[in-house]
Scaffold this motif. Structure first.
Motif, mmCIF file in Angstrom:
data_model
loop_
_atom_site.group_PDB
_atom_site.id
_atom_site.type_symbol
_atom_site.label_atom_id
_atom_site.label_comp_id
_atom_site.label_asym_id
_atom_site.label_seq_id
_atom_site.Cartn_x
_atom_site.Cartn_y
_atom_site.Cartn_z
ATOM 1 N N GLN A 56 0.807 -1.230 0.000
ATOM 2 C CA GLN A 56 0.000 0.000 0.000
ATOM 3 C C GLN A 56 0.838 1.278 0.000
ATOM 4 O OE1 GLN A 56 -3.117 -0.737 -0.547
ATOM 5 N NE2 GLN A 56 -2.543 -2.876 -0.249
ATOM 6 N N VAL A 57 2.128 1.191 0.268
ATOM 7 C CA VAL A 57 2.955 2.401 0.316
ATOM 8 C C VAL A 57 3.391 2.797 -1.084
ATOM 9 C CG1 VAL A 57 3.776 1.865 2.645
ATOM 10 C CG2 VAL A 57 5.136 1.171 0.693
ATOM 11 N N ALA A 58 3.858 4.011 -1.208
ATOM 12 C CA ALA A 58 4.350 4.494 -2.505
ATOM 13 C C ALA A 58 5.695 3.837 -2.791
ATOM 14 C CB ALA A 58 4.501 6.007 -2.478
ATOM 15 N N LEU A 59 5.737 3.049 -3.846
ATOM 16 C CA LEU A 59 6.963 2.341 -4.227
ATOM 17 C C LEU A 59 7.529 2.936 -5.504
ATOM 18 C CD1 LEU A 59 5.700 -1.307 -3.624
ATOM 19 C CD2 LEU A 59 7.331 -0.065 -2.210
ATOM 20 N N ARG A 60 8.839 2.973 -5.593
ATOM 21 C CA ARG A 60 9.501 3.496 -6.783
ATOM 22 C C ARG A 60 9.189 2.618 -7.997
ATOM 23 N NH1 ARG A 60 15.538 4.239 -5.726
ATOM 24 N NH2 ARG A 60 14.619 5.719 -4.314
ATOM 25 N N HIS A 61 9.247 1.316 -7.804
ATOM 26 C CA HIS A 61 8.965 0.351 -8.875
ATOM 27 C C HIS A 61 7.810 -0.506 -8.366
ATOM 28 C CE1 HIS A 61 10.324 -3.332 -11.370
ATOM 29 N NE2 HIS A 61 9.625 -2.529 -12.128
ATOM 30 N N PHE B 280 16.129 -2.457 0.461
ATOM 31 C CA PHE B 280 15.062 -3.260 -0.121
ATOM 32 C C PHE B 280 14.214 -3.840 1.009
ATOM 33 C CE2 PHE B 280 18.618 -3.215 -3.021
ATOM 34 C CZ PHE B 280 18.037 -2.998 -4.258
ATOM 35 N N ASP B 281 12.910 -3.992 0.767
ATOM 36 C CA ASP B 281 12.034 -4.533 1.808
ATOM 37 C C ASP B 281 12.050 -6.061 1.800
ATOM 38 O OD1 ASP B 281 10.394 -5.274 -0.308
ATOM 39 O OD2 ASP B 281 8.829 -3.820 0.138
ATOM 40 N N THR B 282 11.156 -6.679 2.583
ATOM 41 C CA THR B 282 11.152 -8.134 2.733
ATOM 42 C C THR B 282 10.609 -8.856 1.505
ATOM 43 O OG1 THR B 282 9.017 -8.045 3.849
ATOM 44 C CG2 THR B 282 10.984 -8.027 5.238
ATOM 45 N N SER B 283 10.239 -8.115 0.479
ATOM 46 C CA SER B 283 9.832 -8.708 -0.789
ATOM 47 C C SER B 283 10.869 -8.431 -1.884
ATOM 48 C CB SER B 283 8.464 -8.159 -1.213
ATOM 49 O OG SER B 283 7.993 -8.819 -2.351
ATOM 50 N N GLY B 284 11.976 -7.766 -1.515
ATOM 51 C CA GLY B 284 13.029 -7.446 -2.485
ATOM 52 C C GLY B 284 12.730 -6.213 -3.321
ATOM 53 N N ARG B 285 11.771 -5.397 -2.871
ATOM 54 C CA ARG B 285 11.419 -4.173 -3.615
ATOM 55 C C ARG B 285 12.260 -3.009 -3.102
ATOM 56 N NH1 ARG B 285 5.123 -5.118 -2.434
ATOM 57 N NH2 ARG B 285 6.084 -5.166 -0.384
ATOM 58 N N VAL B 286 12.719 -2.177 -4.021
ATOM 59 C CA VAL B 286 13.538 -1.029 -3.640
ATOM 60 C C VAL B 286 12.670 -0.020 -2.907
ATOM 61 C CG1 VAL B 286 13.279 0.152 -5.867
ATOM 62 C CG2 VAL B 286 15.224 0.675 -4.412
ATOM 63 N N ARG B 287 13.170 0.462 -1.779
ATOM 64 C CA ARG B 287 12.421 1.423 -0.978
ATOM 65 C C ARG B 287 13.175 2.734 -0.768
ATOM 66 N NH1 ARG B 287 8.516 -0.788 2.356
ATOM 67 N NH2 ARG B 287 8.027 1.385 2.764
#
Length: 176
Positions: free
Chosen positions: A87-92, A145-152
């Protein structure tokens, strides 16, 4: 026969034998090498990885086609955090579930995250269970990166890559 001639003859025999043995090794190497599977076939064959020995909170890293591939058995907290981070704003923008593959029965098991643990900024290997989001951290340039490997946070432009894989059983995957 003089002792000098005998030692000279022995030296010539040993030197000739060494040259022949070296030549045979050089000639045999390509013959032996041609028996191993071609690099382009490894992608077709793939690599089977058994996940049954992996326990919650552990991570297994294997090498496939010259690159590391990590399989993280995520804890319930890591899964819950990854889902809430959708739900947060993610770069990718990618959801946690979109980064997972279905099992043969069509269900998705959120416990296992399969990814390439390389920062998408300059290709550094990331450090696990670190950074501001308890996922992965690139110590070279500060990408988080978060616990899903997404750049934060940091200079990485996109999320860590999800390799091509499929589930072949309840406890095994095949990297392709």
């Amino acid at each position: 026969m003089a002792e000098n001639e005998k030692s000279r003859r022995d030296f010539i025999f040993v030197a000739t034998g060494a040259v022949i043995a070296g030549g045979a090794a050089v000639a045999a190497r390509p013959l032996i090498h041609q028996m191993s599977p071609a690099a382009d076939n490894l992608g077709v064959i793939g690599l089977d990885v058994d996940l049954s020995k992996l326990e919650e909170g552990q991570q297994l890293t294997v090498t496939f086609l010259g690159r590391p591939v990590a399989i993280r058995y995520r804890t319930a907290l890591e899964i819950a955090t990854a889902l809430s981070d959708d739900q947060v704003a993610l770069r990718h923008k990618e959801t946690d579930l979109s980064r997972l593959r279905p099992k043969p029965d069509g269900t998705i098991d959120p416990r296992f995250l399969v990814f390439t643990p390389i920062c998408t900024h300059f290709g550094c290997v990331v450090v696990g269970e670190a950074g501001d989001f308890d996922g992965w951290y690139c110590p070279c340039h500060g990408a988080h990166f978060d616990t899903s490997g997404r750049v934060r946070k940091g200079p990485a432009p996109i999320n860590m890559e999800i390799p091509n894989y499929r589930w072949i059983s309840e406890t095994a995957i095949n990297l392709r």
